[in-house]
Design a protein around this motif. Structure first.
Motif, PDB file in Angstrom:
ATOM      1  N   ASN A  95       0.862  -1.178   0.000  1.00  0.00           N
ATOM      2  CA  ASN A  95       0.000   0.000   0.000  1.00  0.00           C
ATOM      3  C   ASN A  95       0.901   1.232   0.000  1.00  0.00           C
ATOM      4  O   ASN A  95       1.430   1.638   1.031  1.00  0.00           O
ATOM      5  CB  ASN A  95      -0.906  -0.012   1.233  1.00  0.00           C
ATOM      6  N   ASP A  96       1.076   1.816  -1.160  1.00  0.00           N
ATOM      7  CA  ASP A  96       2.095   2.852  -1.347  1.00  0.00           C
ATOM      8  C   ASP A  96       1.587   4.273  -1.148  1.00  0.00           C
ATOM      9  O   ASP A  96       2.333   5.242  -1.261  1.00  0.00           O
ATOM     10  CB  ASP A  96       2.728   2.729  -2.732  1.00  0.00           C
ATOM     11  N   GLY A  97       0.312   4.437  -0.846  1.00  0.00           N
ATOM     12  CA  GLY A  97      -0.216   5.762  -0.538  1.00  0.00           C
ATOM     13  C   GLY A  97      -0.243   6.736  -1.701  1.00  0.00           C
ATOM     14  O   GLY A  97      -0.154   7.952  -1.500  1.00  0.00           O
ATOM     15  N   VAL A  98      -0.377   6.222  -2.924  1.00  0.00           N
ATOM     16  CA  VAL A  98      -0.484   7.101  -4.094  1.00  0.00           C
ATOM     17  C   VAL A  98      -1.951   7.499  -4.247  1.00  0.00           C
ATOM     18  O   VAL A  98      -2.774   6.736  -4.756  1.00  0.00           O
ATOM     19  CB  VAL A  98       0.037   6.407  -5.369  1.00  0.00           C
ATOM     20  N   GLY A  99      -2.301   8.700  -3.762  1.00  0.00           N
ATOM     21  CA  GLY A  99      -3.684   9.149  -3.763  1.00  0.00           C
ATOM     22  C   GLY A  99      -4.002  10.122  -4.886  1.00  0.00           C
ATOM     23  O   GLY A  99      -3.122  10.528  -5.651  1.00  0.00           O
ATOM     24  N   LEU A 100      -5.255  10.492  -4.965  1.00  0.00           N
ATOM     25  CA  LEU A 100      -5.713  11.387  -6.031  1.00  0.00           C
ATOM     26  C   LEU A 100      -5.180  12.799  -5.847  1.00  0.00           C
ATOM     27  O   LEU A 100      -4.725  13.433  -6.799  1.00  0.00           O
ATOM     28  CB  LEU A 100      -7.243  11.408  -6.057  1.00  0.00           C
ATOM     29  N   GLU A 101      -5.226  13.330  -4.644  1.00  0.00           N
ATOM     30  CA  GLU A 101      -4.797  14.708  -4.405  1.00  0.00           C
ATOM     31  C   GLU A 101      -3.284  14.878  -4.470  1.00  0.00           C
ATOM     32  O   GLU A 101      -2.777  15.814  -5.072  1.00  0.00           O
ATOM     33  CB  GLU A 101      -5.298  15.180  -3.030  1.00  0.00           C
ATOM     34  N   LYS A 102      -2.565  13.942  -3.849  1.00  0.00           N
ATOM     35  CA  LYS A 102      -1.125  14.114  -3.718  1.00  0.00           C
ATOM     36  C   LYS A 102      -0.303  13.254  -4.674  1.00  0.00           C
ATOM     37  O   LYS A 102       0.895  13.490  -4.845  1.00  0.00           O
ATOM     38  CB  LYS A 102      -0.699  13.819  -2.275  1.00  0.00           C
ATOM     39  N   GLY A 103      -0.922  12.267  -5.290  1.00  0.00           N
ATOM     40  CA  GLY A 103      -0.191  11.394  -6.199  1.00  0.00           C
ATOM     41  C   GLY A 103      -0.127  11.969  -7.604  1.00  0.00           C
ATOM     42  O   GLY A 103      -1.055  12.632  -8.066  1.00  0.00           O
ATOM     43  N   SER A 104       0.962  11.691  -8.294  1.00  0.00           N
ATOM     44  CA  SER A 104       1.100  12.122  -9.685  1.00  0.00           C
ATOM     45  C   SER A 104       0.622  11.019 -10.625  1.00  0.00           C
ATOM     46  O   SER A 104       0.454   9.860 -10.220  1.00  0.00           O
ATOM     47  CB  SER A 104       2.568  12.442  -9.992  1.00  0.00           C
ATOM     48  N   ILE A 105       0.410  11.369 -11.882  1.00  0.00           N
ATOM     49  CA  ILE A 105      -0.007  10.370 -12.869  1.00  0.00           C
ATOM     50  C   ILE A 105       1.054   9.285 -13.037  1.00  0.00           C
ATOM     51  O   ILE A 105       0.719   8.085 -13.030  1.00  0.00           O
ATOM     52  CB  ILE A 105      -0.342  11.056 -14.211  1.00  0.00           C
ATOM     53  N   PRO A 106       2.345   9.630 -13.165  1.00  0.00           N
ATOM     54  CA  PRO A 106       3.360   8.561 -13.243  1.00  0.00           C
ATOM     55  C   PRO A 106       3.369   7.669 -11.997  1.00  0.00           C
ATOM     56  O   PRO A 106       3.568   6.457 -12.105  1.00  0.00           O
ATOM     57  CB  PRO A 106       4.677   9.335 -13.380  1.00  0.00           C
ATOM     58  N   GLN A 107       3.144   8.249 -10.825  1.00  0.00           N
ATOM     59  CA  GLN A 107       3.104   7.439  -9.602  1.00  0.00           C
ATOM     60  C   GLN A 107       1.921   6.470  -9.619  1.00  0.00           C
ATOM     61  O   GLN A 107       2.027   5.325  -9.176  1.00  0.00           O
ATOM     62  CB  GLN A 107       3.005   8.347  -8.374  1.00  0.00           C
ATOM     63  N   PHE A 108       0.790   6.935 -10.152  1.00  0.00           N
ATOM     64  CA  PHE A 108      -0.392   6.071 -10.237  1.00  0.00           C
ATOM     65  C   PHE A 108      -0.115   4.881 -11.139  1.00  0.00           C
ATOM     66  O   PHE A 108      -0.387   3.726 -10.780  1.00  0.00           O
ATOM     67  CB  PHE A 108      -1.591   6.867 -10.754  1.00  0.00           C
ATOM     68  N   TYR A 109       0.431   5.144 -12.321  1.00  0.00           N
ATOM     69  CA  TYR A 109       0.751   4.042 -13.229  1.00  0.00           C
ATOM     70  C   TYR A 109       1.792   3.115 -12.610  1.00  0.00           C
ATOM     71  O   TYR A 109       1.744   1.893 -12.775  1.00  0.00           O
ATOM     72  CB  TYR A 109       1.250   4.575 -14.569  1.00  0.00           C
ATOM     73  N   GLY A 110       2.735   3.703 -11.899  1.00  0.00           N
ATOM     74  CA  GLY A 110       3.751   2.893 -11.230  1.00  0.00           C
ATOM     75  C   GLY A 110       3.145   1.995 -10.166  1.00  0.00           C
ATOM     76  O   GLY A 110       3.561   0.843  -9.999  1.00  0.00           O
ATOM     77  N   SER A 111       2.157   2.507  -9.435  1.00  0.00           N
ATOM     78  CA  SER A 111       1.489   1.723  -8.415  1.00  0.00           C
ATOM     79  C   SER A 111       0.764   0.529  -9.019  1.00  0.00           C
ATOM     80  O   SER A 111       0.793  -0.578  -8.477  1.00  0.00           O
ATOM     81  CB  SER A 111       0.509   2.603  -7.637  1.00  0.00           C
ATOM     82  N   LEU A 112       0.116   0.758 -10.157  1.00  0.00           N
ATOM     83  CA  LEU A 112      -0.557  -0.350 -10.838  1.00  0.00           C
ATOM     84  C   LEU A 112       0.448  -1.414 -11.264  1.00  0.00           C
ATOM     85  O   LEU A 112       0.207  -2.620 -11.114  1.00  0.00           O
ATOM     86  CB  LEU A 112      -1.318   0.168 -12.061  1.00  0.00           C
ATOM     87  N   ASN A 113       1.567  -0.972 -11.782  1.00  0.00           N
ATOM     88  CA  ASN A 113       2.599  -1.916 -12.219  1.00  0.00           C
ATOM     89  C   ASN A 113       3.156  -2.708 -11.039  1.00  0.00           C
ATOM     90  O   ASN A 113       3.335  -3.930 -11.109  1.00  0.00           O
ATOM     91  CB  ASN A 113       3.725  -1.168 -12.929  1.00  0.00           C
ATOM     92  N   ASN A 114       3.398  -2.011  -9.925  1.00  0.00           N
ATOM     93  CA  ASN A 114       3.981  -2.660  -8.750  1.00  0.00           C
ATOM     94  C   ASN A 114       3.016  -3.601  -8.047  1.00  0.00           C
ATOM     95  O   ASN A 114       3.444  -4.566  -7.400  1.00  0.00           O
ATOM     96  CB  ASN A 114       4.451  -1.607  -7.745  1.00  0.00           C
ATOM     97  N   ASN A 115       1.716  -3.339  -8.177  1.00  0.00           N
ATOM     98  CA  ASN A 115       0.746  -4.079  -7.373  1.00  0.00           C
ATOM     99  C   ASN A 115      -0.165  -5.033  -8.130  1.00  0.00           C
ATOM    100  O   ASN A 115      -0.797  -5.882  -7.501  1.00  0.00           O
ATOM    101  CB  ASN A 115      -0.114  -3.085  -6.577  1.00  0.00           C
ATOM    102  N   VAL A 116      -0.233  -4.907  -9.441  1.00  0.00           N
ATOM    103  CA  VAL A 116      -1.061  -5.880 -10.176  1.00  0.00           C
ATOM    104  C   VAL A 116      -0.417  -6.311 -11.490  1.00  0.00           C
ATOM    105  O   VAL A 116      -0.720  -7.390 -11.998  1.00  0.00           O
ATOM    106  CB  VAL A 116      -2.488  -5.333 -10.439  1.00  0.00           C
ATOM    107  N   GLY A 117       0.514  -5.534 -12.022  1.00  0.00           N
ATOM    108  CA  GLY A 117       1.153  -5.917 -13.281  1.00  0.00           C
ATOM    109  C   GLY A 117       1.813  -7.277 -13.199  1.00  0.00           C
ATOM    110  O   GLY A 117       1.684  -8.116 -14.108  1.00  0.00           O
ATOM    111  N   HIS A 118       2.498  -7.542 -12.085  1.00  0.00           N
ATOM    112  CA  HIS A 118       3.188  -8.830 -11.959  1.00  0.00           C
ATOM    113  C   HIS A 118       2.217  -9.980 -11.674  1.00  0.00           C
ATOM    114  O   HIS A 118       2.568 -11.145 -11.885  1.00  0.00           O
ATOM    115  CB  HIS A 118       4.285  -8.762 -10.892  1.00  0.00           C
ATOM    116  N   TYR A 119       1.006  -9.681 -11.225  1.00  0.00           N
ATOM    117  CA  TYR A 119       0.005 -10.751 -11.088  1.00  0.00           C
ATOM    118  C   TYR A 119      -0.277 -11.339 -12.479  1.00  0.00           C
ATOM    119  O   TYR A 119      -0.320 -12.568 -12.656  1.00  0.00           O
ATOM    120  CB  TYR A 119      -1.295 -10.196 -10.480  1.00  0.00           C
ATOM    121  N   PHE A 120      -0.494 -10.453 -13.447  1.00  0.00           N
ATOM    122  CA  PHE A 120      -0.732 -10.913 -14.823  1.00  0.00           C
ATOM    123  C   PHE A 120       0.510 -11.582 -15.392  1.00  0.00           C
ATOM    124  O   PHE A 120       0.433 -12.659 -16.001  1.00  0.00           O
ATOM    125  CB  PHE A 120      -1.145  -9.730 -15.706  1.00  0.00           C
ATOM    126  N   LEU A 121       1.673 -10.947 -15.193  1.00  0.00           N
ATOM    127  CA  LEU A 121       2.918 -11.478 -15.748  1.00  0.00           C
ATOM    128  C   LEU A 121       3.202 -12.880 -15.229  1.00  0.00           C
ATOM    129  O   LEU A 121       3.506 -13.801 -16.005  1.00  0.00           O
ATOM    130  CB  LEU A 121       4.081 -10.545 -15.403  1.00  0.00           C
TER     131      LEU A 121
END
Length: 258
Positions: A95-121
């Motif tokens: 749980n990396d705390g990448v939120g809507l107000e304080k998180g950036s778009i690259p951080q959001f995509y990075g969070s998806l990669n770190n937390n679900v991308g490898h599930y698919f891989l």
């Protein structure tokens, strides 16, 4: 109960600590051959020390799960050593705390990669072998996808994807007799959780409040309880319930705790 998992080769991502380590320990007790894929690799000897279990069946590999080549190399190593893969437990994430107000778009995509991308891989890489073994995939999922938390958009979205993938894969793979399950986690005491709550202004009061919201026994789920359910789902004793997401949370989600 004999879960008939003796010598079954089971990959556990993030198996060096927390929930993953608990799952590895439960597999060892059933005589399975767990394969730990973790960024840090993990000290196999700690399983003997902490769990009182033999470590001779463990394969532990240092793997960067966000890197396809690293994952491919790990799968090749496992298959070369064992000749098979019987199950995959997708567990790693934070749980990396990448939120809507304080998180950036690259951080959001990075969070998806770190937390679900490898599930698919990992599922993609293991699938040819799971088809042969008519094996099982278990995805560990945070309850955050149903309850929300606030300030953690990336992690919430990733866990929503984990849940959706569980049901989608179950439908896609039923023709191959590959079962897919989800285990939903609410409040579980792990090193990550301990670190998170220690950052609160009053950790003891925060913990007391959280426990008060867990209907059954007002306590957190243990890694052992989560591991036992996961290992049961990995066995054929779980029956023909593919596509189910099991909430192991003391009633937190469904008994109005969250």
């Amino acid at each position: 109960m004999n879960l008939e998992l003796k010598d079954k080769v089971v990959i556990v991502t993030g198996g060096a600590s927390g929930i993953g380590k608990g799952i590895v320990g439960a597999l060892l007790k059933e005589g399975a051959a767990p394969c730990i894929l973790d960024r840090d690799g993990g000290d196999v000897n700690t399983y003997a020390d902490d769990l009182g279990s033999s470590t001779e069946k463990i394969i532990s590999l240092a793997v960067e799960l966000t890197d396809e080549t690293s994952c491919r190399n790990a799968i090749e190593t496992i298959v070369k050593k064992t000749g098979r893969i019987d199950a995959l437990v997708n567990n790693a994430g934070t749980n990396d705390g990448v939120g809507l107000e304080k998180g950036s778009i690259p951080q959001f995509y990075g969070s998806l990669n770190n937390n679900v991308g490898h599930y698919f891989l990992m599922a993609k890489l293991c699938l040819p072998f799971l088809k042969v073994s008519k094996g099982t995939i278990v995805n560990i999922i945070s309850k955050i996808y149903t309850t929300g938390q606030g300030g953690t958009s990336g992690y919430a979205a990733a866990n929503g994807a984990r849940a959706s993938l569980t049901q989608d894969w179950a439908q896609e793979l039923e023709k191959h007799r590959v079962s897919v399950y989800g285990v939903s986690v609410a409040e579980c005491w792990t090193p990550q959780y301990k670190k998170w709550i220690s950052q609160k202004d009053s950790p003891e009061e925060a913990l007391k409040l959280i426990n008060s919201k867990i209907p059954l026994e007002n306590r957190m789920t243990t890694t052992v309880e989560l591991a036992d359910m996961t290992v049961f789902l990995l066995s054929r004793k779980s029956g023909v319930n593919s596509g189910q997401i099991v909430f192991v949370d003391g009633g937190y989600v469904h008994l109005d705790g969250g």
